[in-house]
Design an enzyme around this catalytic site. Structure first.
Site, mmCIF file in Angstrom:
data_model
loop_
_atom_site.group_PDB
_atom_site.id
_atom_site.type_symbol
_atom_site.label_atom_id
_atom_site.label_comp_id
_atom_site.label_asym_id
_atom_site.label_seq_id
_atom_site.Cartn_x
_atom_site.Cartn_y
_atom_site.Cartn_z
ATOM 1 N N LYS A 1 0.854 -1.189 0.000
ATOM 2 C CA LYS A 1 0.000 0.000 0.000
ATOM 3 C C LYS A 1 0.894 1.243 0.000
ATOM 4 C CE LYS A 1 -4.373 -1.232 2.216
ATOM 5 N NZ LYS A 1 -5.254 -0.922 3.370
ATOM 6 N N HIS B 1 -0.121 8.183 14.077
ATOM 7 C CA HIS B 1 -1.058 7.223 13.481
ATOM 8 C C HIS B 1 -1.409 6.109 14.462
ATOM 9 C CE1 HIS B 1 -3.054 4.685 10.592
ATOM 10 N NE2 HIS B 1 -2.179 3.719 10.778
ATOM 11 N N GLU C 1 -0.333 -1.210 16.139
ATOM 12 C CA GLU C 1 -0.490 -2.062 14.961
ATOM 13 C C GLU C 1 -0.149 -3.515 15.272
ATOM 14 O OE1 GLU C 1 -1.955 -1.253 12.346
ATOM 15 O OE2 GLU C 1 -1.603 0.835 11.803
#
Length: 363
Positions: free
Chosen positions: A142, A264, A184
């Site tokens: 990505k 993030h 994550e």
């Protein structure tokens, strides 16, 4: 060194995980030859790691060029992309030039997008320097830049030729960045591997202390899970969407607060709590599971409540931003929810229910 394979036919590539990668890593570049290598990094990472990596690459490539970008999520934009294109053109770089992304998720994403589009596609290698990038953003192809109206809305699926996860570089990682990366890692438990969640609950202190063995385990296991998912659904037509657990809420936080205000991973952490609470209100998990996940996130040094991004109508602002999300279809927001521990699914929910969740989990 350990190696995890991304299986995508003739676009397959290894994720190499280890310490003291060079000079032992020289054979890794044997099939990625060129006369020119261009290293894209940021000012913070360059100060810490650039000299060693450029010296290593100079043993393989006759010419090594360097481009340093500013550091921060707010620079993951068209201006940074244009700077890469301009440098490549000014240096006369051709289709055989190899780009190396030396940095965290921002550098990896913008460099990968440049590689995908320069001369319609050139080779690139990911050298992620943060935990978040090693366990997530560097893997799976990505690439994107942000737009003021939405995160990662302009990009391409474009696979690297190689990912090198050098655990030595995590030694210089600030604690806030380490915690952001753990968001994550934590997400992989509820969506795919409750044994990993068990392990994190038992071993989190070792990870936070940057124990090399503990870091190697979380990077390797995270990459194994992501490789398994990407190998089945490269372009997110189905299964891969589960990797966005918490991200629909998180992207709204980042866009609403201004890119870079929350890291993030911090936004993902609060987003996971909201997604778990939505799962509970949909009758998919119980309150104990939500509390268990919330406690783990909090122990990792991450926020468990979302911010207020609009004092007049906070939930309304979240909903507006989430409708711009890539998973939204015809204005209908699709959320990654936990359909029982260790299993994720995509669901829609009424605005009224989502408002309840945001009201309960923010501020």
């Amino acid at each position: 060194m350990h190696s995890v394979e991304i299986s995508l036919g003739d676009r397959s590539y290894p994720i190499v995980i280890g310490s003291r990668i060079f000079p032992d890593g020289l054979p890794l570049l044997a099939d990625i030859r060129s006369t020119t290598a261009v290293v894209v990094s940021n000012t913070t990472v360059a100060r810490l790691h650039l000299a060693g990596w450029t010296a290593f690459l100079a043993t393989v490539y006759p010419q090594v060029r360097v481009l340093e970008l500013p550091d921060g999520e707010e620079f993951k934009n068209g201006n940074s992309l244009d700077r890469i294109f301009t440098a490549l053109l000014e240096w006369g770089c051709d289709r055989k030039t190899v780009l190396f992304a030396l940095g965290g998720g921002v550098i990896g994403d913008v460099t990968g997008f440049a590689a995908a589009t320069y001369m319609r596609g050139i080779a690139f290698v990911q050298i992620p320097t943060t935990l978040l990038a090693q366990v997530d953003s560097s893997v799976g192809g990505k690439t994107a830049i942000n737009h003021r109206l939405g995160k990662n809305m302009i990009g391409a699926f474009y696979q690297p030729r190689l990912v090198i996860c050098d655990l030595d570089m995590l030694a210089t990682l600030p604690q806030r960045e380490l915690s952001a990366g753990l968001a994550e890692v934590i997400k992989y438990g509820p969506i795919a591997d409750m044994a990993l969640m068990d392990w994190l609950e038992a071993s989190l202190d070792a990870v936070l202390a940057k124990d090399r063995g503990a870091l190697a385990h979380v990077v390797r296991r995270s990459c194994e899970i992501k490789a398994w998912v990407v190998g089945q659904d490269e372009k997110e037509t189905g299964l891969r969407a589960i990797l966005n657990f918490g991200h629909t809420f998180a992207h709204a936080i980042e866009a609403g607060m201004g890119y870079g205000v929350w890291l993030h991973g911090e936004a993902v952490a609060a987003g996971m709590v909201m997604a778990a609470e939505l799962s509970r209100r949909l009758g998919l998990v119980d309150g104990f599971f939500v509390q268990r996940l919330t406690t783990l996130i909090q122990r990792a040094g991450l926020p468990v409540r979302g911010p207020v991004i609009d004092a007049a109508d906070n939930a309304g602002r979240y909903l507006d931003l989430m409708r711009v999300d890539k998973k939204s279809e015809a204005g209908e927001i699709r959320f990654v929810v936990i359909d029982g521990p260790g299993k994720a699914a995509l669901r829609t929910a009424s605005d009224a229910l989502v408002r309840e969740v945001i009201g309960a989990c923010c501020g």
